[in-house]
Design an enzyme around this catalytic site. Structure first.
Site, PDB file in Angstrom:
ATOM      1  N   LYS A 268       0.841  -1.197   0.000  1.00 43.55           N
ATOM      2  CA  LYS A 268       0.000   0.000   0.000  1.00 43.55           C
ATOM      3  C   LYS A 268       0.875   1.244   0.000  1.00 43.55           C
ATOM      4  O   LYS A 268       1.877   1.311   0.699  1.00 43.55           O
ATOM      5  CB  LYS A 268      -0.897   0.028   1.237  1.00 43.55           C
ATOM      6  CG  LYS A 268      -2.199  -0.723   1.095  1.00 43.55           C
ATOM      7  CD  LYS A 268      -3.104  -0.472   2.285  1.00 43.55           C
ATOM      8  CE  LYS A 268      -4.492  -1.034   2.055  1.00 43.55           C
ATOM      9  NZ  LYS A 268      -5.395  -0.747   3.184  1.00 43.55           N
ATOM     10  N   GLU A 353     -21.593  -7.142   6.177  1.00 41.79           N
ATOM     11  CA  GLU A 353     -22.718  -6.431   6.819  1.00 41.79           C
ATOM     12  C   GLU A 353     -23.858  -7.370   7.182  1.00 41.79           C
ATOM     13  O   GLU A 353     -24.492  -7.210   8.237  1.00 41.79           O
ATOM     14  CB  GLU A 353     -23.226  -5.321   5.890  1.00 41.79           C
ATOM     15  CG  GLU A 353     -22.255  -4.179   5.669  1.00 41.79           C
ATOM     16  CD  GLU A 353     -21.249  -4.423   4.549  1.00 41.79           C
ATOM     17  OE1 GLU A 353     -20.430  -3.525   4.273  1.00 41.79           O
ATOM     18  OE2 GLU A 353     -21.283  -5.537   3.952  1.00 41.79           O
ATOM     19  N   ARG A 381     -26.781  -3.093   2.299  1.00 44.81           N
ATOM     20  CA  ARG A 381     -26.303  -4.437   1.968  1.00 44.81           C
ATOM     21  C   ARG A 381     -26.900  -5.507   2.880  1.00 44.81           C
ATOM     22  O   ARG A 381     -26.802  -6.702   2.590  1.00 44.81           O
ATOM     23  CB  ARG A 381     -24.779  -4.471   2.047  1.00 44.81           C
ATOM     24  CG  ARG A 381     -24.104  -3.577   1.018  1.00 44.81           C
ATOM     25  CD  ARG A 381     -22.649  -3.312   1.360  1.00 44.81           C
ATOM     26  NE  ARG A 381     -21.820  -4.497   1.296  1.00 44.81           N
ATOM     27  CZ  ARG A 381     -21.099  -4.869   0.230  1.00 44.81           C
ATOM     28  NH1 ARG A 381     -21.117  -4.133  -0.856  1.00 44.81           N
ATOM     29  NH2 ARG A 381     -20.365  -5.939   0.264  1.00 44.81           N
TER      30      ARG A 381
END
Length: 599
Positions: A268, A353, A381
């Protein structure tokens, strides 16, 4: 940008130029940063091996799509990324034909690729869907639903797994990389097919069994065994910053003509040393100083998210049965603090979720008081779980809905517009909203006492300070903030109260203001009383108009046959574009000045 003819040295120089462009623009505009820097070589290799005008390029979440935008005719326009009227921070087909699909929520990419692959087969076309998905998105169940079918139908799809977090020891990594390349190489594939057809199938049953077990044993020492077991070939891990290796591997994967996962290890923030590594604050950033890495953040009032974290922390200290969960957004929702304070009672369940909601429903049944802290856009979701696992049984789960209303630069996929509309119609659900920091604390205290499901919504950023003292919450009770001398009544809900106050302050008339507080159940008593004094009502709420706050009020007006007119200043029937919040509001004609003119 045509990169097919470029040699390796030219492509590596292009990677450097792409990183420099991203660092320059994002340092001034803000945006998704570390993930997109880490995907530069992978993206360049994808464009080298595949045809972006023919092969569907599918970016999961598309946090990492900036290099793709720069390679597809948007180099100069990239200056406008995430600005009002400029480029979206996510893939967007209306913006470019090179963007295959809208993406902003995670874990949809492989399902899209499966659908694309089926269509390509039915049309008899020679195209290959290529997916880039991060290891974080691999935590969602939808990914495995898609992989399960893909492994069964075995249509050509190349999945680039951009892994910037998993830890794989060097010895195992190097051995597995070598063996994986052998297993996926053209020579091995042809040899295996030839042996299988000409020798193994003709061997006695026992020998056939032994031959198959030898091949399976080789695969077991690779980290891709889970994918192989699902019927998907696996190559890797490879170095996600070694351009030559990536191109070579993608060429192999493309030539296999079946589903393949290419596992690439990346860093990253690659190319900007300050952001390199596992530093969450560099995922999505505001403007910063390139030389020092310091953010150019203006002093601001305390965000509603931080106020919520304070209130929930106080509640958790008071009551041992308070528990909570977030889905991969611990710092964004303020739950990271609670996870540190109460590690056995607050959890991050990753991008899951649905699981978050259902697991907390079980805890509510066991006598705990769960707080599901989630962005409005991500609660969508888990809609079925809210109905099936919480509301049907009336379990006392609290949904703390962050980022309700306009969220600014992230645009259509992230606006918190719909939570009122889809939650209001659910039996057993109670909906209420604070208007400021004081009432947010009171709302959290009140939520603990409820024995039904409830949802509390609050905005991104800070509430405005209001001059009105907040009463303690009572179920279904509104608060009249001021009387008026005109025939008009301003009704605010949540952050809409401050908009009502701002609009009233600019208006030449003296107008009554009501903080509705509860959209379900409504305070019918006060609505009846106010209908006798004011016959023009105006509703202020940062939510969708259809099924929203004014809709609830109109339903009651019809039922009670009240003689009042209602105008709503909620969002109209379209998706809200990205950009600075004030500019977005201006485009919607929802600033206080514009509302005064409308009234």
């Amino acid at each position: 940008m045509n990169i097919k003819s470029k040699d390796l040295g030219e492509l590596e120089e292009l990677c450097t130029q792409i990183r420099e462009r991203i660092i320059d623009v994002v340092s001034r505009n803000g945006g998704h940063f570390s993930s997109t820097l880490g995907a530069v070589e992978l993206t360049v290799a994808m464009h080298k091996v595949f045809d972006v005008q023919s092969d569907p390029f599918i970016f999961d979440v598309s946090h990492q799509c900036y290099p793709h935008k720069l390679l597809t005719g948007r180099w100069e326009e990239f200056e406008t990324i995430r600005q009002f009227g400029g480029l979206s921070g996510f893939t967007k087909p209306k913006e470019s034909s090179a963007d295959y699909f809208v993406a902003g929520h995670s874990s949809t990419s492989i399902s899209l690729a499966v659908g694309a692959a089926k269509s390509i087969k039915l049309n008899g076309e020679n195209r290959v869907p290529v997916v880039m998905i991060g290891d974080g998105s691999m935590t969602a169940g939808m990914v495995y639903e898609a992989l399960n079918e893909l492994g069964d139908i075995k249509l050509p799809v190349v999945i680039v797994l951009n892994d910037n977090e998993m830890s794989i020891a060097k010895p195992i990594g190097s051995i597995s990389k070598y063996l994986s390349k052998i297993l996926a190489g053209k020579f091995y594939q042809k040899l295996r097919d030839r042996i299988d057809k000409s020798i193994v199938q003709k061997l006695p049953e026992g020998a056939n069994y032994i031959a198959k077990k030898i091949e399976e044993s080789i695969k077991l020492i690779t980290p891709g065994v889970i994918f192989e077991e699902m019927g998907i070939d696996y190559i890797g891990p490879i170095d996600g910053h070694n351009l030559e290796e990536i191109i070579e591997t993608l060429d192999i994967a493309k030539g296999l003509n079946k589903p393949v996962i290419v596992h690439a290890k990346t860093i990253k923030g690659k190319g900007y040393e300050i952001a390199e590594g596992q530093n969450e604050k560099w995922h999505g950033v505001g403007p910063f100083n390139v030389e020092t890495g310091e953010f150019k953040k203006k002093a601001a009032a305390k965000a509603a998210t931080a106020v919520y974290a304070d209130a929930l922390s106080a509640l958790a200290k008071k009551y041992d049965n308070v528990v909570g969960v977030t889905a991969a957004m611990p710092s964004g929702t303020g739950i990271d603090r609670l996870m540190a304070e109460f590690p056995n009672r607050f959890w991050d369940v990753a991008i899951a979720e649905q699981h978050a909601v259902t697991s907390m429903a079980a805890m509510a049944k066991e006598g705990f008081k769960p707080y599901i802290t989630i962005y409005s856009t991500f609660l969508q979701r888990a809609f079925d779980q809210v109905i099936h696992d919480v509301c049907i049984m009336g379990l006392p789960v609290v949904f703390a809905i962050d980022r309700a209303g306009i969220v600014g630069n992230d645009g259509e996929t992230h606006q918190g517009a719909f939570d009122i509309s889809y939650l209001r119609f659910l039996p057993n659900m109670i909906l209420f909203a604070p208007r400021d920091n004081q009432s947010l604390h009171q709302a959290i205290d009140f939520s603990y006492k409820l024995d039904k499901p409830c949802a509390i919504r609050y905005p991104r950023g800070a509430f405005k300070e209001l001059k009105y003292e907040s009463n303690e919450f009572e179920l279904g009770k509104a608060q009249l903030l001021k009387e008026g001398t005109s025939n008009k009544l301003f009704i605010g809900y949540g952050a809409g109260v401050s908009k009502a106050c701002d609009t009233e302050a600019l208006h030449e008339e003296d107008i009554a203001i009501l903080d509705l507080r509860f959209v379900k159940p409504l305070d019918e008593e006060i609505l009846n009383e106010l209908a006798s004094k004011y016959n023009k009502w105006y509703v202020f709420s940062d939510s969708q108009k259809q099924g929203g706050v004014a809709s609830a009020i109109l339903e009651y007006i019809n039922k009670a046959k009240l003689c009042v007119s209602v105008d709503s200043f909620e969002f109209e029937d379209h998706f809200i574009v990205h950009g600075e919040t004030l500019k977005v509001e201006e485009s919607l004609e929802l600033t206080a000045k514009q509302l005064v003119e409308k009234i």
